[in-house]
Design a protein around this motif. Structure first.
Motif, PDB file in Angstrom:
ATOM      1  N   TYR A   1       0.826  -1.213   0.000  1.00  0.00           N
ATOM      2  CA  TYR A   1       0.000   0.000   0.000  1.00  0.00           C
ATOM      3  C   TYR A   1       0.864   1.268   0.000  1.00  0.00           C
ATOM      4  N   LEU A   2       1.843   1.326   0.898  1.00  0.00           N
ATOM      5  CA  LEU A   2       2.711   2.506   0.955  1.00  0.00           C
ATOM      6  C   LEU A   2       3.486   2.712  -0.344  1.00  0.00           C
ATOM      7  N   SER A   3       3.866   1.607  -1.000  1.00  0.00           N
ATOM      8  CA  SER A   3       4.644   1.730  -2.235  1.00  0.00           C
ATOM      9  C   SER A   3       3.810   2.268  -3.387  1.00  0.00           C
ATOM     10  N   THR A   4       2.479   2.330  -3.224  1.00  0.00           N
ATOM     11  CA  THR A   4       1.622   2.934  -4.254  1.00  0.00           C
ATOM     12  C   THR A   4       1.361   4.416  -3.977  1.00  0.00           C
ATOM     13  N   LEU A   5       1.868   4.912  -2.848  1.00  0.00           N
ATOM     14  CA  LEU A   5       1.611   6.300  -2.463  1.00  0.00           C
ATOM     15  C   LEU A   5       2.877   7.153  -2.436  1.00  0.00           C
ATOM     16  N   TYR A   6       4.029   6.519  -2.175  1.00  0.00           N
ATOM     17  CA  TYR A   6       5.298   7.248  -2.098  1.00  0.00           C
ATOM     18  C   TYR A   6       6.247   6.771  -3.197  1.00  0.00           C
ATOM     19  N   LYS A   7       7.078   7.680  -3.668  1.00  0.00           N
ATOM     20  CA  LYS A   7       8.112   7.317  -4.639  1.00  0.00           C
ATOM     21  C   LYS A   7       9.191   6.487  -3.948  1.00  0.00           C
ATOM     22  N   ARG A   8      10.008   5.840  -4.756  1.00  0.00           N
ATOM     23  CA  ARG A   8      10.977   4.890  -4.217  1.00  0.00           C
ATOM     24  C   ARG A   8      11.922   5.520  -3.203  1.00  0.00           C
ATOM     25  N   GLU A   9      12.400   6.738  -3.512  1.00  0.00           N
ATOM     26  CA  GLU A   9      13.378   7.362  -2.621  1.00  0.00           C
ATOM     27  C   GLU A   9      12.732   8.017  -1.397  1.00  0.00           C
ATOM     28  N   GLU A  10      11.407   7.912  -1.285  1.00  0.00           N
ATOM     29  CA  GLU A  10      10.700   8.475  -0.129  1.00  0.00           C
ATOM     30  C   GLU A  10      10.212   7.393   0.833  1.00  0.00           C
ATOM     31  N   LEU A  11      10.422   6.139   0.469  1.00  0.00           N
ATOM     32  CA  LEU A  11       9.728   5.058   1.159  1.00  0.00           C
ATOM     33  C   LEU A  11      10.351   4.658   2.492  1.00  0.00           C
ATOM     34  N   GLN A  12      11.670   4.486   2.545  1.00  0.00           N
ATOM     35  CA  GLN A  12      12.250   3.870   3.741  1.00  0.00           C
ATOM     36  C   GLN A  12      12.069   4.719   4.993  1.00  0.00           C
ATOM     37  N   PHE A  13      12.201   6.026   4.870  1.00  0.00           N
ATOM     38  CA  PHE A  13      12.035   6.866   6.062  1.00  0.00           C
ATOM     39  C   PHE A  13      10.623   6.741   6.603  1.00  0.00           C
ATOM     40  N   ARG A  14       9.641   6.646   5.682  1.00  0.00           N
ATOM     41  CA  ARG A  14       8.258   6.472   6.127  1.00  0.00           C
ATOM     42  C   ARG A  14       8.068   5.112   6.792  1.00  0.00           C
ATOM     43  N   VAL A  15       8.681   4.089   6.210  1.00  0.00           N
ATOM     44  CA  VAL A  15       8.608   2.764   6.813  1.00  0.00           C
ATOM     45  C   VAL A  15       9.247   2.792   8.201  1.00  0.00           C
ATOM     46  N   ALA A  16      10.378   3.492   8.305  1.00  0.00           N
ATOM     47  CA  ALA A  16      11.099   3.540   9.583  1.00  0.00           C
ATOM     48  C   ALA A  16      10.263   4.198  10.671  1.00  0.00           C
ATOM     49  N   ILE A  17       9.456   5.187  10.286  1.00  0.00           N
ATOM     50  CA  ILE A  17       8.649   5.873  11.295  1.00  0.00           C
ATOM     51  C   ILE A  17       7.657   4.903  11.932  1.00  0.00           C
ATOM     52  N   PHE A  18       6.977   4.101  11.104  1.00  0.00           N
ATOM     53  CA  PHE A  18       6.047   3.168  11.732  1.00  0.00           C
ATOM     54  C   PHE A  18       6.776   1.943  12.276  1.00  0.00           C
ATOM     55  N   TYR A  19       7.914   1.598  11.666  1.00  0.00           N
ATOM     56  CA  TYR A  19       8.677   0.452  12.166  1.00  0.00           C
ATOM     57  C   TYR A  19       9.287   0.766  13.528  1.00  0.00           C
ATOM     58  N   THR A  20       9.615   2.045  13.729  1.00  0.00           N
ATOM     59  CA  THR A  20      10.151   2.452  15.032  1.00  0.00           C
ATOM     60  C   THR A  20       9.148   2.167  16.130  1.00  0.00           C
ATOM     61  N   ALA A  21       7.874   2.130  15.733  1.00  0.00           N
ATOM     62  CA  ALA A  21       6.852   1.784  16.716  1.00  0.00           C
ATOM     63  C   ALA A  21       7.091   0.394  17.287  1.00  0.00           C
ATOM     64  N   ALA A  22       7.755  -0.477  16.498  1.00  0.00           N
ATOM     65  CA  ALA A  22       8.090  -1.806  17.009  1.00  0.00           C
ATOM     66  C   ALA A  22       9.096  -1.693  18.153  1.00  0.00           C
TER      67      ALA A  22
ATOM     68  N   ARG B   1       3.215  13.142 -10.204  1.00  0.00           N
ATOM     69  CA  ARG B   1       4.590  13.029  -9.714  1.00  0.00           C
ATOM     70  C   ARG B   1       4.929  11.580  -9.374  1.00  0.00           C
ATOM     71  N   TYR B   2       3.942  10.825  -8.901  1.00  0.00           N
ATOM     72  CA  TYR B   2       4.211   9.429  -8.562  1.00  0.00           C
ATOM     73  C   TYR B   2       4.560   8.628  -9.817  1.00  0.00           C
ATOM     74  N   HIS B   3       3.830   8.871 -10.902  1.00  0.00           N
ATOM     75  CA  HIS B   3       4.002   8.062 -12.111  1.00  0.00           C
ATOM     76  C   HIS B   3       5.100   8.565 -13.039  1.00  0.00           C
ATOM     77  N   MET B   4       5.626   9.755 -12.767  1.00  0.00           N
ATOM     78  CA  MET B   4       6.601  10.323 -13.699  1.00  0.00           C
ATOM     79  C   MET B   4       7.869   9.478 -13.828  1.00  0.00           C
ATOM     80  N   ASP B   5       8.297   8.835 -12.745  1.00  0.00           N
ATOM     81  CA  ASP B   5       9.525   8.043 -12.827  1.00  0.00           C
ATOM     82  C   ASP B   5       9.220   6.545 -12.857  1.00  0.00           C
TER      83      ASP B   5
END
Length: 516
Positions: A146-167, A236-240
């Protein structure tokens, strides 16, 4: 018929500064709505999965008359069920709306967590843990797709880390929460550990209901964006995205031309059509592509090695702390501090990884911290030294997690291919659940030397496979840069022309570059 990409000027161009302002505004809104929701869901997931460790030292094992290794068996059956639903869940995610499927799974596992308070014996604990695994198994793969359909590739890990930090925070928060709830012992005639499951389960149910009203179905239908922002966000999501360049619609031109033609019309529904175009029909060929991708297996087994350390850490830290001479609330409270630096380091690593567009190399850098921690724990003579070791363990394993989750989301393209690859990776990784519960057995108390040696071996195994994946991605990128993958276009065109596939060319395209 050609699927090559060429550069063309934007039909509806804006200045760089204006585009950057729009991008920042859209990302702020996406982050504000998605990240707190996902952080809380993952926090709830991790607490509901691992709170049995806190409940154990609060009296569950005694009241349900668990003996010998029965507690370890209870932990294992959870993962048997957990692994069985990850791929089906991701396939269903493509069929159903993610903003409906994800809340449904959350409400389901919250209900099961609450019902855990009713168990009276070993069989009862086994049954609820099986159902908890069935309900929780699909959440992480679904969130990643789901997240990979909303954020570009270079924006993804920091967002993942924010919720992963919840772990990481789950370990700290779970310990504090369990300490407080345990004081309810006797209220309503219930033991304190039963209240742990009741209150934490109810909180999860409420969270599932709440996020159903927050999560958008897609960028094109994000209710918190204006009409102009939704159009810009889709563009912007589909441009690259090289998968837009498919022979299915060669007359529309390059990816930029395809999106710009929709924007030029100025109709949001047409902009939404661009998004819907990316929702593919189900094809077994795409499922097979996911199974055939070497990265699915390299990253699956390497992530498995990491999770042996991470899962055993989260499940048995309260027990390990008890072995250091603490008991009751003191044991619960001493589980909190090791998670704090781990959470901070997780965010720092993720920020740098997105900025530098690297994943695997950061795992290779931070994982040795965990190795140091296990070595210290194995060699330590004093309890204070063993307590220092758990800080190093957490600092090595937790920051590595978001890197693993982001790599395949970055390096696969095509909805069903991506869903399959991510599900395979996480399914293999979670097979660690069969190993971790038996790494730390009661007969090893209080030093748990064998458990530390097992975790250390798997962390070293992880480091080796990640290095192999980095080398594979570098080698494949070099082959594409040298023009040795141009034949992929001809092979794809042949499949498309013979009507054997309607899926986009995806990561087969020679212009698609892997993130290391």
């Amino acid at each position: 018929m050609s699927a090559s990409i060429k550069s063309t000027p934007s039909i509806n161009s804006t200045s760089d500064s204006e585009s950057q302002k729009k991008t920042r505004r859209i990302l702020r809104k996406l982050d504000a709505h998605l990240l707190p929701s996902f952080a809380f869901l993952w926090l709830a997931n991790f607490i509901d999965r691992s709170n049995i460790g806190n409940a154990r030292i609060a009296g569950l094992e005694h009241d349900t008359k668990l003996i010998g290794n029965q507690f370890n068996v209870v932990l294992v059956v959870f993962y048997v069920a957990y692994l069985s639903v990850e791929l089906p869940s991701n396939v269903l995610l493509q069929k159903l709306k993610p903003n409906r499927w994800i809340p449904m799974t959350v409400i389901a596992w919250g209900t099961v967590t609450t019902l855990t308070s009713l168990v009276q014996n070993f069989k009862g604990v086994i049954v609820v843990r099986i159902f908890l695994g069935l309900c929780e198994g699909g959440i992480l793969p679904s969130m990643m797709v789901y997240l990979s359909t909303l954020y570009k590739r270079e924006e993804l890990q920091f967002r993942v880390a924010i919720f992963y930090t919840a772990a990481s925070l789950a370990g700290a928060f779970g310990g504090l929460l369990a300490t407080g709830i345990q004081k309810m012992d006797g209220i309503g005639g219930l033991a304190g550990w039963r209240w742990i499951f009741i209150l934490e389960g109810l909180a999860t149910i409420i969270a599932g209901i709440a996020v159903a009203f927050i999560l958008p179905e897609s960028l094109a239908k994000a209710h918190f964006l204006t009409e102009e922002e939704r159009i810009f966000a889709v563009r912007r999501y589909h441009m690259d995205d090289v998968t837009l360049n498919s022979p299915a619609s060669p007359e529309l031109g390059t990816p930029e031309e395809k999106v710009d033609k929709e924007i030029r019309v100025g109709n949001l529904d047409l902009a939404g059509a661009i998004h819907r175009e990316r929702v593919e029909d189900f094809e077994w060929r795409e499922i097979i592509r996911g199974f055939a991708d070497p990265q699915s297996w390299l990253l699956g087994f390497s992530y498995c090695g990491l999770l042996v350390g991470l899962n055993s850490y989260s499940l048995f830290l309260p027990t390990i702390i008890s072995g250091l001479g603490y008991s009751g609330p003191q044991a619960q409270l001493h589980t909190v501090p090791p998670y704090v630096p781990a959470a901070i380091l997780t965010l720092i690593i993720a920020f740098l990884a997105d900025r530098l567009k690297l994943r695997g190399p950061f795992v290779l850098m931070v994982l040795p911290l965990a190795m140091i921690g296990y070595i210290i724990a194995i060699c330590a003579k004093a309890n204070s030294t063993r307590y220092v070791a758990v800080f190093f363990m957490a600092a090595g394993v937790y920051p590595s997690g978001p890197c693993f989750l982001a790599i395949l989301a970055n390096n696969t393209s095509g909805r069903y291919k991506k869903a399959t690859s991510i599900a395979i990776q996480i399914a293999i990784a979670n097979s660690a659940g069969f190993i971790a519960p038996f790494a730390y057995t009661p007969d090893q108390a209080p030093k748990y030397i064998r458990g530390h040696i097992i975790s250390l071996a798997f962390v070293c195994f992880t480091w080796t496979l990640v290095a192999c994946n980095v080398v594979y991605c570098w080698w494949e990128n070099k082959a594409r840069a040298d023009g040795r993958r141009q034949s992929n276009i001809d092979k794809y065109n042949a499949l498309f022309d013979s009507r054997k596939t309607k899926a986009p060319i995806g990561d087969r395209h020679p212009d698609f570059k892997f993130v290391l």
